[in-house]
Design a protein around this motif. Structure first.
Motif, PDB file in Angstrom:
ATOM      1  N   ARG A 299       0.842  -1.200   0.000  1.00 12.56           N
ATOM      2  CA  ARG A 299       0.000   0.000   0.000  1.00 12.56           C
ATOM      3  C   ARG A 299       0.877   1.250   0.000  1.00 12.56           C
ATOM      4  N   ARG A 301       0.361   5.637  -0.402  1.00 13.59           N
ATOM      5  CA  ARG A 301      -0.471   6.826  -0.584  1.00 13.59           C
ATOM      6  C   ARG A 301       0.401   7.980  -1.082  1.00 13.59           C
ATOM      7  N   SER A 325      -4.966  13.297  -4.514  1.00  7.63           N
ATOM      8  CA  SER A 325      -4.707  12.254  -3.522  1.00  7.63           C
ATOM      9  C   SER A 325      -4.836  10.901  -4.200  1.00  7.63           C
ATOM     10  N   ASP A 327      -4.393   6.529  -3.504  1.00  3.72           N
ATOM     11  CA  ASP A 327      -4.242   5.430  -2.558  1.00  3.72           C
ATOM     12  C   ASP A 327      -4.481   4.148  -3.346  1.00  3.72           C
ATOM     13  N   PRO A 330      -7.202   1.717  -1.077  1.00  6.66           N
ATOM     14  CA  PRO A 330      -8.026   2.529  -0.176  1.00  6.66           C
ATOM     15  C   PRO A 330      -8.938   1.664   0.677  1.00  6.66           C
TER      16      PRO A 330
END
Length: 350
Positions: A299, A301, A325, A327, A330
């Motif tokens: 993961r 971000r 943004s 991710d 998410p």
């Protein structure tokens, strides 16, 4: 679903603590006994406040507060202590003594006088400045509406920063509400309270306490605490380049009914600011942050923020902002893996 008041509640004690600490910080009122000599030979008795972004601010009895371009200054003297930062990152602290020639600055440090060319000075801060002068305040608001898609977007952001001799603190936040044609509303906001300490001329330590929400990414609330070390790679009268790296602990509340999740992330941030102090003033800022997860496999971000401001009249700015943004993993229920937007608005800064 938690109300907006409930989402901000975890940060309220921290905000009150920050206000109390700033209000209790020792300050000293300055007498107007400093001397400024500018290029045309004029000698001005004043109270020197600060020099930043290539502008020297002084306060006088008869002419109010003046802003003088740093390259127009020939001499400065003061019996009050100042924090002088050079472009190299080296810092000197002490009163300003009499220089032997124009265009040079003498800092009377505890180890003895240090004389340096004024062109080497990046910032100069008066330790005696009162509380209001130690605060930098900015506010901006914007509203966009697209007729074809009948989509409206409102944005509000602000920041208050306090800078002492080696310590700094502040609170900043931004919020965006988007309303679609069908009446569906999505919200995105972030609020952060931070404290920093200069470790050396270029190195600083920082702690951040924040909270945020992003409906598009399936995030109802994220509480985060981070510890990091920052380094000023380049500092001049026109631009600043900084890097920050550290670690953060998060508690995330998904938009659905799933329970909150605790996680740990790395933090790497690069920020760049360019400014022009000639009237009308302009500045361009860019910040990119990467958060690789240390507790969730693969993961990552990413947060991007870009802002361009141009002064339309005294202390009021027209602004263009772009944010994004991302991710790649998410929370459950997210509508997408990225969220981006463009905001036009009007801002004020002190």
């Amino acid at each position: 679903m938690r109300s907006p008041h409930g989402m901000f509640r975890p940060l309220l004690p921290l905000l009150f603590l920050w206000v109390a600490l700033v209000a209790a910080a020792p300050v000293r009122a300055g007498d107007k006994t400093d001397v400024l000599v500018i290029r045309n030979g004029d000698r001005i008795t004043c109270e020197i406040r600060e020099m930043s972004l290539g502008m020297l601010k002084v306060k006088t009895d008869d002419m109010g507060t003046l802003a003088v371009k740093w390259d127009k200054v020939h001499r400065l003297t003061s019996t009050a202590p100042f924090l002088v930062r050079r472009h190299s990152g080296r810092v000197h602290f002490g009163p300003l003594g009499e220089a032997g020639a124009d265009g040079r600055l003498v800092v009377v440090t505890a180890a003895g006088p240090v004389e340096l060319p004024m062109v080497e000075v990046a910032t100069l801060e008066a330790v005696r400045a009162d509380l209001w002068d130690r605060l930098n305040v900015s506010l901006s608001a914007g509203f966009n509406w697209t007729k074809a898609s009948e989509t409206s977007q409102a944005n509000l952001s602000g920041e208050v920063r306090y800078k002492g001799r080696v310590y700094g603190s502040g609170v900043y936040g931004t919020g965006t509400t988007t309303t679609e044609r069908d009446g569906r509303t999505t919200r995105r906001w972030d609020v952060t309270i931070y404290g920093s300490k200069d470790v050396s001329g270029r190195l600083l330590a920082e702690v951040d306490l924040g909270a945020g929400r992003n409906d598009q990414l399936g995030l109802r609330l994220r509480n985060a605490t981070s510890l990091s070390l920052g380094y000023r790679l380049l500092t001049s009268r026109h631009f600043e380049l900084k890097f920050k790296g550290g670690v953060a602990g998060n508690r995330e509340y998904p938009s659905g009914d799933e329970p909150p999740v605790n996680s740990t992330e790395g933090v790497a941030t690069v920020s760049f600011t360019f400014f022009r102090y000639d009237s009308p003033k302009s500045d361009l800022s860019f910040r990119a942050s990467v958060y690789p997860s240390l507790s969730v496999d693969e993961r990552v971000r990413v947060e991007l923020d870009t802002s361009l401001r141009h002064e339309v009249f005294s202390d009021f700015f027209a602004e263009f902002k772009y944010y994004e943004s991302k991710d790649n993993r998410p929370p459950a229920g997210a509508a997408a893996t990225s969220d981006r937007g463009v905001v036009f608005g009007l801002g004020w800064s002190k």
